[in-house]
Enzyme design. Structure first.
Site, PDB file in Angstrom:
ATOM      1  N   SER A  31      -6.783  -4.607 -19.706  1.00 22.27           N
ATOM      2  CA  SER A  31      -7.048  -5.976 -20.151  1.00 22.27           C
ATOM      3  C   SER A  31      -8.497  -6.199 -20.567  1.00 22.27           C
ATOM      4  O   SER A  31      -8.803  -7.215 -21.188  1.00 22.27           O
ATOM      5  CB  SER A  31      -6.684  -6.975 -19.044  1.00 22.27           C
ATOM      6  OG  SER A  31      -5.302  -6.951 -18.784  1.00 22.27           O
ATOM      7  N   LYS A  37      -6.424 -16.098 -15.251  1.00 17.42           N
ATOM      8  CA  LYS A  37      -7.713 -15.670 -15.793  1.00 17.42           C
ATOM      9  C   LYS A  37      -8.455 -16.844 -16.436  1.00 17.42           C
ATOM     10  O   LYS A  37      -9.670 -17.005 -16.245  1.00 17.42           O
ATOM     11  CB  LYS A  37      -7.493 -14.542 -16.802  1.00 17.42           C
ATOM     12  CG  LYS A  37      -6.997 -13.260 -16.146  1.00 17.42           C
ATOM     13  CD  LYS A  37      -6.634 -12.193 -17.168  1.00 17.42           C
ATOM     14  CE  LYS A  37      -6.125 -10.958 -16.459  1.00 17.42           C
ATOM     15  NZ  LYS A  37      -5.718  -9.886 -17.409  1.00 17.42           N
TER      16      LYS A  37
END
Length: 215
Positions: free
Chosen positions: A62, A105
């Site tokens: 990621s 996130k």
């Protein structure tokens, strides 16, 4: 980033702190740099990536978009905004791919910004493919609606890098040169400098012949 033989070294992997998925992401970054900037010749640079003062294991891909941006920044000496966060995987063509945990996130970075004080400029860059997965806390949505926090989507690395650098990606002209003022032009100019250095250091030294004294 420096003169080298086209390899990007994953320090986490070398120190046995990086997992297989993260190492795969770094190799994809190497492939992207080569196909983007050195399709017809060797790539004369070396780069290293590390999460500073990280003493636990690192895995997942990621962070690939962030990692390629900091490498491009180092190659072209291009400053990047520090009030933006980015999450996203990438493929060898520079296309930004969906990742997991997008809501957590975004909300996590928003919490950090809120504690430091919302400036109205802070925000996050996320994969366009994850837009359908957004289910954010009401506080984040209200801040976005009020222009106090921003959420940008990106489908490719050029869009991410343009947001971070404030410079356009630029288009190739008929001679294969990126437009002046673009971040890609700065990258290519630096790679050309490295190419010239590489050729200079690789050129065999001419032997100095001693004068013939007749003996």
């Amino acid at each position: 980033a420096r003169l080298g033989a086209g390899k990007v070294i994953d320090i986490e992997r070398e120190a046995k702190l990086g997992g297989d998925s993260h190492s795969k992401g770094v190799m994809i970054i190497s492939a992207y740099l080569a196909q983007k900037y050195a399709r017809d010749r060797p790539l004369p640079l070396a780069g290293t990536l590390v999460f500073e003062q990280s003493y636990g294991g690192v895995d997942g891909d990621s962070a690939s978009c962030a990692e390629v941006c900091v490498l491009l920044s180092a190659i072209g000496n291009i400053p990047l905004r520090q009030d933006l966060a980015v999450t996203g995987s990438m493929n060898q063509l520079g296309e930004v791919q969906a990742i997991g945990g997008i809501n957590y996130k975004i909300e996590g970075f928003f919490d950090i910004c809120k504690k430091r004080g919302l400036s109205g400029e802070q925000g996050i860059i996320m994969p366009a493919a994850n837009q359908v997965h957004l289910m954010l806390d009401s506080e984040v949505r209200e801040a976005v609606a009020a222009g106090k926090f921003h959420i940008y989507t990106a489908a490719n690395i050029e869009e991410v890098m343009a947001l971070f650098s404030g410079l356009p990606a630029g288009e190739l002209d008929c001679e294969g040169v990126y437009a002046a003022g673009s971040y890609n032009r700065r990258i290519c100019d630096r790679i050309e400098e490295l190419q010239q250095l590489h050729e200079r250091f690789a050129k065999p030294q001419e032997r100095q012949k001693e004068p013939d004294d007749g003996n």
